[in-house]
Every structure is written in structure tokens, then in C-alpha cells.
Motif scaffolding. Structure first.
Motif, short mmCIF file in Angstrom:
data_model
loop_
_atom_site.label_atom_id
_atom_site.label_comp_id
_atom_site.label_asym_id
_atom_site.label_seq_id
_atom_site.Cartn_x
_atom_site.Cartn_y
_atom_site.Cartn_z
N PHE A 241 0.65 -1.63 0.05
CA PHE A 241 -0.28 -0.18 -0.16
C PHE A 241 0.62 1.11 -0.12
O PHE A 241 2.09 1.15 0.01
N GLU A 242 0.09 2.44 -1.03
CA GLU A 242 1.15 3.29 -1.07
C GLU A 242 0.38 4.60 -1.04
O GLU A 242 -0.79 4.83 -1.42
N HIS A 243 0.96 6.07 -0.21
CA HIS A 243 -0.02 7.16 -0.21
C HIS A 243 0.76 8.23 -0.08
O HIS A 243 2.10 8.21 0.21
N THR A 244 0.59 9.35 -1.73
CA THR A 244 2.19 10.24 -1.39
C THR A 244 1.58 11.79 -0.34
O THR A 244 -0.14 11.48 -0.19
N ILE A 245 2.09 11.40 0.48
CA ILE A 245 1.53 12.78 1.68
C ILE A 245 1.75 13.98 2.41
O ILE A 245 3.48 13.96 1.31
N VAL A 246 2.14 14.66 2.71
CA VAL A 246 2.09 16.11 2.37
C VAL A 246 2.67 15.92 4.58
O VAL A 246 2.01 16.08 5.00
N VAL A 247 3.36 16.92 4.54
CA VAL A 247 4.28 16.31 6.14
C VAL A 247 3.93 18.41 6.06
O VAL A 247 3.45 19.31 5.64
N ARG A 248 3.04 18.44 7.72
CA ARG A 248 2.58 19.03 8.46
C ARG A 248 2.89 19.47 9.96
O ARG A 248 3.47 18.62 10.77
N LYS A 249 2.63 20.11 10.18
CA LYS A 249 2.79 20.15 11.68
C LYS A 249 1.91 19.38 12.93
O LYS A 249 2.48 19.58 13.62
N GLY A 250 0.37 19.19 12.69
CA GLY A 250 -0.11 18.89 13.28
C GLY A 250 -0.34 16.95 12.43
O GLY A 250 -0.48 16.24 13.65
N ALA A 251 -1.04 16.75 11.29
CA ALA A 251 -1.01 15.55 10.97
C ALA A 251 -0.41 15.54 9.76
O ALA A 251 -1.09 16.68 8.43
N ALA A 252 -0.31 14.64 8.96
CA ALA A 252 -0.05 14.73 7.86
C ALA A 252 -1.15 14.68 7.15
O ALA A 252 -2.63 14.33 7.24
N GLU A 253 -1.13 15.60 5.56
CA GLU A 253 -2.50 15.48 4.50
C GLU A 253 -1.60 14.31 3.62
O GLU A 253 -0.76 14.16 3.07
N ILE A 254 -2.26 13.96 3.64
CA ILE A 254 -2.96 12.54 2.41
C ILE A 254 -3.44 12.94 0.85
O ILE A 254 -4.58 13.71 0.40
#
Length: 261
Positions: A241-254
Motif C-alpha cells: 500500500f502507498e500514499h503520497t503525503i505532505v508533512v504538516r505540523k499537526g497531522a500529515a495531509e494525504i
């Protein structure tokens, strides 16, 4: 070099990620026993191009390797013991009892999205069904650690700890990666490691996190016949399984989350 994406770049990646997610959603509703893997590939390419995007994988070749054979398809479709990079073929028929990893990428506006899901075809053993479920959960464990201020291998350790708690093997020579204007960017994102090691995660980093987890004792995926496809050492099933995510301050954005209800 690890790049920090601007919000403008992330918006472009959000669009590419949505195309990938909708492609996989479509395949999830269509995949069935009796189909060939080439049929899936043709459906995916048609859909991606209908969104004014192009397939990321088609004709891809690793940089720095002039002898590499470009990848010949839109999807990677890997069945059972195939870990990754299964090449779609009109001769490869999906059967009842298979598990099928479908890895998909799309490029639009100069930026990529990349995601993978493993589909269960018909009835499988409880052991194999649990492997698929817990590989998906290992991805989510990793994503929950993709928070600004954590370290890169906090992601890796979370994936590994969840997988190994069920007695599974982590495929160590296949890793996730940074992603953006290039399909594969720095940093490499292993699926094993010690917490509180690796680079510090910063808001705006974009990563493709992708656990590849197997039954049995395989720690490596090995090339079959010198080609693209990589299989488990012992022939036991593997899920991906795989997702592209953005590192954020609170929780990652998928960026590649499903739109299915």
C-alpha cells in the motif's frame, strides 16, 4: 537534495494525487477474476489521459542508469508473491484467490502523484486477508508519524513495528521516496529503522510512503529473470500500500486518499 514544496506546488500535487486516487477507485470497482492485467493497464491509461494528465510510470527509467530498460506500462500490477513492478500482460489472467497490488502514478501540471493498493480477488485464507489488512494499517501507522519535528525513521520504525507485531517480514530493499516534480526524489523512506534517527521532517516535505510486507521470511525482493518484476525470496505472498503525503505540523495531509464511500 530534499525539497520543501510551496503551497502552490502542493496544490498541483493535490490535483495529480486526486487523479491517481480516482484511477484506483475505478479499478477497485472493476477488477475481477478473468481479467488480464493488461486490461487494467489500458483502463488506467485511458482514465488518466482523460483527466489531461499522463501516466508517471510509462517509459520511466531510473536516472543515472543508461542501460536501464524504460518501464513499458501505465501500472505496476503485482500478484501474490510479486512484491512490486509486475508488468501488465495480455497473458496474465487474474484468478480467484489472488491478491493484486496495483501501483499507479500520474503527472499533471509538472507534479506527480503516486499510490498503491492491494486488492483481494474472491476468497482467500484468513492469513492472507490479515496480511493485506495489516499492511494497509502499517501504512497508516507510518503516516501518523509524518509530522513536522519528527525524524524520518520515526515513519520507518512505525511501519516495521506494526508489521513485525504480526510476525510479518518487511521487504528491506524496496523503499518509499520523496516525490514532486520528479517521480522519485530524496529522501528514501525505508520501511524499517530506529526511531529518532534520520533527517528532521519539515512542513512541506512530500513523501510517498509505501510498505511492502510479506508472509514468510523474505527480507529482500529479488528480480525475476533480470527484469522489472521483483518477487519474495521464498515465494510467499506480499502486500503493498502507498500514499503520497505532505508533512504538516499537526497531522500529515494525504494527497491520494480514496473518494469511494
Amino acid at each position: 537534495m530534499i525539497t520543501i514544496k510551496s503551497e502552490r506546488e502542493i496544490e498541483l500535487m493535490r490535483e495529480s494525487g486526486a487523479i491517481v486516487a480516482r484511477t484506483l477507485d475505478m479499478l477497485e470497482t472493476e477488477i475481477r477474476a478473468g481479467m488480464t492485467t493488461k486490461m487494467l493497464d489500458e483502463m488506467a491509461e485511458e482514465f488518466i489521459r482523460s483527466q489531461d494528465a499522463v501516466p508517471s510510470f510509462l517509459h520511466y527509467a531510473p536516472k543515472g542508469d543508461p542501460d536501464a530498460t524504460p518501464y513499458p506500462a501505465t501500472l505496476c500490477v503485482s500478484i501474490n508473491e510479486e512484491v512490486v513492478h509486475g508488468i501488465p500482460s495480455p497473458k496474465r489472467v487474474i484468478k480467484e484467490g489472488d491478491i493484486v497490488s496495483v501501483d499507479c502514478g500520474a503527472l499533471k501540471g509538472g507534479y506527480h502523484g503516486d499510490s498503491a493498493r492491494t486488492f483481494i480477488i474472491g476468497d482467500v485464507s484468513d492469513e492472507v486477508r490479515q496480511l493485506v489488512d495489516e499492511t494497509r494499517e502499517s501504512l497508516m501507522c507510518g503516516i501518523r508519524m509524518a509530522v513536522a519535528g519528527n525524524r524520518l525513521h520515526d515513519i520507518s520504525s512505525a511501519v516495521e513495528q506494526h508489521a513485525r507485531s504480526f510476525g510479518y517480514s518487511v521487504i528491506e530493499n524496496m523503499v518509499g521516496h520523496g516525490i514532486g516534480s520528479e517521480l522519485h526524489e530524496d529522501p528514501a523512506v525505508p520501511n524499517y529503522g530506529r526511531p529518532n534517527t534520520g533527517v528532521t521532517l519539515r512542513e512541506g516535505m512530500t513523501l510517498a510512503i509505501e510498505p511492502m510486507i510479506a508472509l514468510g521470511r523474505s527480507r529482500r525482493a529479488v528480480s525475476r529473470r533480470g527484469g522489472w518484476v521483483a518477487v519474495t525470496e521464498d515465494g510467499r505472498p506480499s502486500a503493498h500500500f502507498e500514499h503520497t503525503i505532505v508533512v504538516r505540523k499537526g497531522a500529515a495531509e494525504i494527497l491520494t486518499g480514496s473518494f469511494l464511500p
